[in-house]
Design a protein around this motif. Sequence first.
Motif: not given
Length: 599
Positions: A387-393, A529-533, A539-543
Motif C-alpha cells: 500500500a501507499r498511503h500517507h505520502r503524496a504519490v 503514537s509519537y514513538e511509533v510514527l 506531520k503526515n497525519w496532520i496533513s
Amino acid sequence: MSVTPENSKIEQNRKIDNCAPCAAQAVPIMFSKISPEELARQLEPRYPLTVAALREMEGGLHHLEYILNLQERWQKIARGENPLESEVLLYVDPSRMPPADAEYDLVYCGGVLGLFSAAVLARRGYRVAVFDQRRVGTSHREWNISDDELEKFVEAGLFSREEIEQAVAGRYRSGLISFYAGNIPEPPAELNLGGVLDVAIDLAKLLELARRKFEEAGGVCLDYRAFERVTITRTGPVRGVVEVKDKDGRTERLGARLVVNALGAISPLSLVIQGGQPFDGVCPTVGTTATGFEVGERPRQVNPALGDILVSVAHAQEGRQYIWEGFPGHAGEMTVYLFYYDLVGKDFAAKQSLLDLFEEYFRLLPTYKTPGPALRHLKPVYGYIPARHHRAVASASRRGLVSVGDATSPQSALTFCGFGSQVRNLPRLANLLSFSLDHALLEEKHLRAVGAHQHNLSLAWIFSRFMSPYDAVKRPDDVNRMLNVFCAALDRTGPGLTRRFFQDRFGWLDYNRLVLTTAWRAPRVFPFSYEVLGPAGIKNWISDYLRFSADALLRTLYSKLPPTWTARLEKRLSRLAPALAFKLAAHREEWAASGFFKR
C-alpha cells in the motif's frame, strides 16, 4: 534457481489457477527447468511442514515455484529495483502508433475483479475487451463481504438479488474481532459485529456469471494473454494500443480509447504508472482452505455461524504481530489466513518471505483452531498486499490510462486488499468511466479522479502502523495492549460507529469521537503514537486530517443545497463545463460510495 517464461505451458497455468493470491494477476508466471518434485526435495529440509502440506493438495507442489517467483519479485521491488518505463508504457506521436487488430472503447488489462465493472460498461453499450494471463474471470476461492455491499451489484444493474444468492457460500451471525490479553493490564475487549464481512461469496460462481453477462452484452474475453506493453498517443485525440501475447507466443494489438489497468499493485505497469514511488506498507499473507477442524462453540473450535475478522492468539513472535482471519464456507470448508503488517524497504525485504510465513502458519495453526483427526488442506492462498498511503504519490493514472482496484495500492485497516472495496465502488467507477468516455475527458488530470480512494481512508494507515510492533523484543505486548484499548473505545461508542469503521464508512464526527474516546481511556496513546510514527508520521497525519476535514466541510455544504438545485447545476455544467462537472461528480460519487449520500 534459473527461470524462463514458457507461455505454452497452459496446463501449469490451469493448475495454479485454483489459487488466488491477492497479487496473483500482478506477476508474470515463470517456470523453472526442474520438476516440482525436485524443487520440493530442495526446500523440504528448511520448510518441512509447508512441503508436506502442499504434497497433500492437488497440484500443490506447483505452488512452490509460483511462491518463489512471487517472493523474489516482491523483494526486488522492496529494494527499489523497478522496471523501466520504456519496457511497458510508451507515449508516441500519433503517426508512430502501432496498428491495432481490433478497436474498443475500453481494454481491461487483468480479468479478475475488474471483470465486474467491465461487464457493467459492456451492458451500457460500450465496446469492451478484457484479457488475462489466466482464463478471464477465474478465482477459486471465497471472499467475504456484507449484504449492504452486495446491494451495489443490484444498484449497478449487473446482478439481481436472486443471482447474487446463487453465489453465497455461507452467512454468519456475526464476525469476531479479538486481540490477545494475556499478561497485560488492559482487559480484553472483544467485538462481535453483524453486517461486517458476514457473507461468504463463492467468487468463482460470481465471476462466471459476470463473464456470461459480459459476453452476452458483446464484451470480448481474451484468455491466456500475457501483457507486453501499452502505447498511447502523446498529443491529439487520446488513443492507446495494448500489446499482448497468446499462449503460442503470437502478438495481438488491441486498440482502445481508454486502457484500464487492473493488473494489481506489483505488476510492471502499475509500478511504472506510480513513477517508481516506494510502497509505505505491506501485508504478507498466507493461508489455506481446509476441512476437518473441530466444530463447536468452545475456544479454538470452528463455529459455522461465526467468522473471525481480526484475531490474535499471542503477543509478537519473530518480531511480528501475527493476526488470524478465518471464515467457514460451504461443505465444511474453512478458509484461514495468517498475516502481519510491516514497513517496506531494503532492511525489511529479506525477512518478508512467504515460505517462512507458510512454515509459521502450519506450525501455529493449532494455536488458532484445533485440528480434527481428518484435517485436510485443499488449496493454498498467498500474496503480498502493498500500500501507499500517507505520502503524496504519483497519480495512479496517466493520459489514456486509468488504474482500478489493487493497482492503485489503496489501504484500509481492515480490507487491505479489496473485493469489498471493488464492489462498494462499482457504481462509482462505472459512472465516472462512462462520463469520461462520453465527454472525452481522458487526460491524467481527469482520470486521477476515477478510482476507489476515499478521504476517510487516507487516515486509516495509522491503524496498520499500530498493528506492527515498535520494539517486539522489549515490548512484545504493545500491539495487543493498544488494540484492546482501541476495541474498548469502539465498544463504548456503540455498534453503529463500530460497524461504519470496519465498513470504511466512518465520517468526520465519527473519527473525532473515536480518537477522543481512545485518548480519554488511555492517555498513553499520545506518547505511543509519537514513538511509533515519529515527527514525519505525525506531520503526515496532520496533513491527511486537514484534507479529510476540508472534504467533510465541502460535503456538508453540498448536502445543504436542495436536490433540485444540485441536479440542475450538474446538468448545466455537463453542457457548459464538462471537466468541472466531472470533478463535482467524482466528489459526489465518493460520498455515495462512503455511505454519506444516496445516488
